[in-house]
Design an enzyme around this catalytic site. Structure first.
Site, PDB file in Angstrom:
ATOM      1  CG  ASP A  72       0.211   6.784  -5.347  1.00 46.07           C
ATOM      2  OD1 ASP A  72      -1.011   6.607  -5.204  1.00 46.07           O
ATOM      3  OD2 ASP A  72       0.691   7.473  -6.284  1.00 46.07           O
TER       4      ASP A  72
HETATM    5  C1  LIG Z   1       2.097   1.327 -15.052  1.00 41.72           C
HETATM    6  C2  LIG Z   1       1.186   0.314 -14.413  1.00 41.72           C
HETATM    7  C3  LIG Z   1       0.340   0.644 -13.351  1.00 41.72           C
HETATM    8  N1  LIG Z   1      -0.474  -0.288 -12.790  1.00 41.72           N
HETATM    9  C4  LIG Z   1      -1.381   0.033 -11.661  1.00 41.72           C
HETATM   10  C5  LIG Z   1      -0.781  -0.221 -10.282  1.00 41.72           C
HETATM   11  C6  LIG Z   1      -1.696   0.599  -9.376  1.00 41.72           C
HETATM   12  O1  LIG Z   1      -2.739  -0.253  -8.890  1.00 41.72           O
HETATM   13  C7  LIG Z   1      -2.282   1.658 -10.307  1.00 41.72           C
HETATM   14  C8  LIG Z   1      -1.892   3.034  -9.863  1.00 41.72           C
HETATM   15  O2  LIG Z   1      -2.779   3.470  -8.886  1.00 41.72           O
HETATM   16  P1  LIG Z   1      -2.432   3.735  -7.368  1.00 41.72           P
HETATM   17  O3  LIG Z   1      -3.119   5.018  -6.991  1.00 41.72           O
HETATM   18  O4  LIG Z   1      -0.967   3.622  -7.117  1.00 41.72           O
HETATM   19  O5  LIG Z   1      -3.102   2.519  -6.586  1.00 41.72           O
HETATM   20  P2  LIG Z   1      -4.615   2.041  -6.548  1.00 41.72           P
HETATM   21  O6  LIG Z   1      -5.543   3.219  -6.504  1.00 41.72           O
HETATM   22  O7  LIG Z   1      -4.834   1.050  -7.650  1.00 41.72           O
HETATM   23  O8  LIG Z   1      -4.690   1.232  -5.175  1.00 41.72           O
HETATM   24  P3  LIG Z   1      -4.467   1.743  -3.654  1.00 41.72           P
HETATM   25  O9  LIG Z   1      -4.332   3.245  -3.653  1.00 41.72           O
HETATM   26  O10 LIG Z   1      -5.688   1.279  -2.903  1.00 41.72           O
HETATM   27  O11 LIG Z   1      -3.236   1.044  -3.188  1.00 41.72           O
HETATM   28  O12 LIG Z   1      -1.752   1.387 -11.616  1.00 41.72           O
HETATM   29  C9  LIG Z   1      -0.485  -1.584 -13.262  1.00 41.72           C
HETATM   30  O13 LIG Z   1      -1.236  -2.438 -12.750  1.00 41.72           O
HETATM   31  N2  LIG Z   1       0.348  -1.933 -14.294  1.00 41.72           N
HETATM   32  C10 LIG Z   1       1.183  -1.045 -14.901  1.00 41.72           C
HETATM   33  O14 LIG Z   1       1.903  -1.431 -15.844  1.00 41.72           O
END
Ligand SMILES: Cc1cn([C@H]2C[C@H](O)[C@@H](COP(=O)(O)OP(=O)(O)OP(=O)(O)O)O2)c(=O)[nH]c1=O
Length: 210
Positions: A72
């Site tokens: 997360d």
């Molecule tokens: C800061 C940042 C975040 N993110 C993304 C990563 C994560 O997918 C998302 C944060 O949400 P999360 O809740 O961590 O993950 P998710 O809901 O996408 O997937 P799952 O719970 O099924 O594993 O933000 C980027 O892709 N690039 C960035 O620069």
């Protein structure tokens, strides 16, 4: 012999695992991400743990050895935890806050290692590893137009902090300190290291089962 289950629906996490040449399967978790915790490192560890545990529960009758990985990611700026923006205004508000300043990205990882009895009677059972990784990110001062154009690209909506370093927002990143992949949501180097300490080399797991 292990089968890796990535407890995630995030296309980024999947892509990073693929890029590293590791064999795995994905099983997205359907947990409620509503945990009240103001400390970002504790929050991401707690959320990663519920994701990994929820998916692990679905493999209760599995006879193979399993490695279940949940993660997360949140952005932390001036005492505020930023998750995914709710709407356009929320995305604009988040990016206004991050503009011209330094923030931290925290990713929590929970790994459940389940060893099956039939493989080695001495070491059967379940072990878990939970940790978080912080990367410091510096964003250039953004104009109103830059923020609005970026939000209109649609990219911010499923990203913590309303931006994607790996996407169009990359042009606005001045500097980072720490693991780039951690910002994208998956600190693969640390994951590799932690599993090596347990005697597991995930680079050797090529097609789901090694
Ligand atoms: C800061 C940042 C975040 N993110 C993304 C990563 C994560 O997918 C998302 C944060 O949400 P999360 O809740 O961590 O993950 P998710 O809901 O996408 O997937 P799952 O719970 O099924 O594993 O933000 C980027 O892709 N690039 C960035 O620069």
């Amino acid at each position: 012999m292990y089968r890796i289950i990535l407890a995630s629906g995030s296309p980024r996490r999947k892509e990073i695992m693929n890029q590293m040449g590791i064999g795995f399967e994905t099983v997205p978790s359907y947990v409620n991400e509503d945990i009240k915790e103001s400390d970002p490192s504790k929050l991401v560890e707690a959320l990663a743990s519920v994701k990994a545990k929820e998916v692990a529960g679905r493999f209760a009758d599995e006879r193979e050895n399993l490695i279940i990985i949940g993660a997360d990611t949140v952005v932390y700026h001036k005492g505020q935890v930023l998750g995914k923006p709710k709407d356009r205004d929320d995305a604009i508000r988040m990016l206004n806050g991050l503009s011209g300043d330094i923030h931290d990205v925290y990713t929590g990882v929970a790994i459940i290692i389940r060893r099956n009895k039939s493989d080695n009677a001495d070491i059967n059972g379940e072990e878990s590893i939970v940790f978080n990784v912080r990367t410091r990110v510096s964003v250039k001062l953004l104009s109103k137009e830059e923020i609005e154009d970026y939000v209109d690209s649609g990219e911010p909506y499923d990203k913590a902090g309303a931006y994607a370093i790996q996407g169009e927002f990359g042009i606005y990143i001045k500097e980072i300190q720490g693991d780039y992949y951690n910002v994208v949501g998956f600190p693969i180097a640390r994951i590799y290291e932690e599993l090596l300490k347990k005697g597991i080399n995930i680079k050797k797991i090529k097609k789901g089962i090694a």
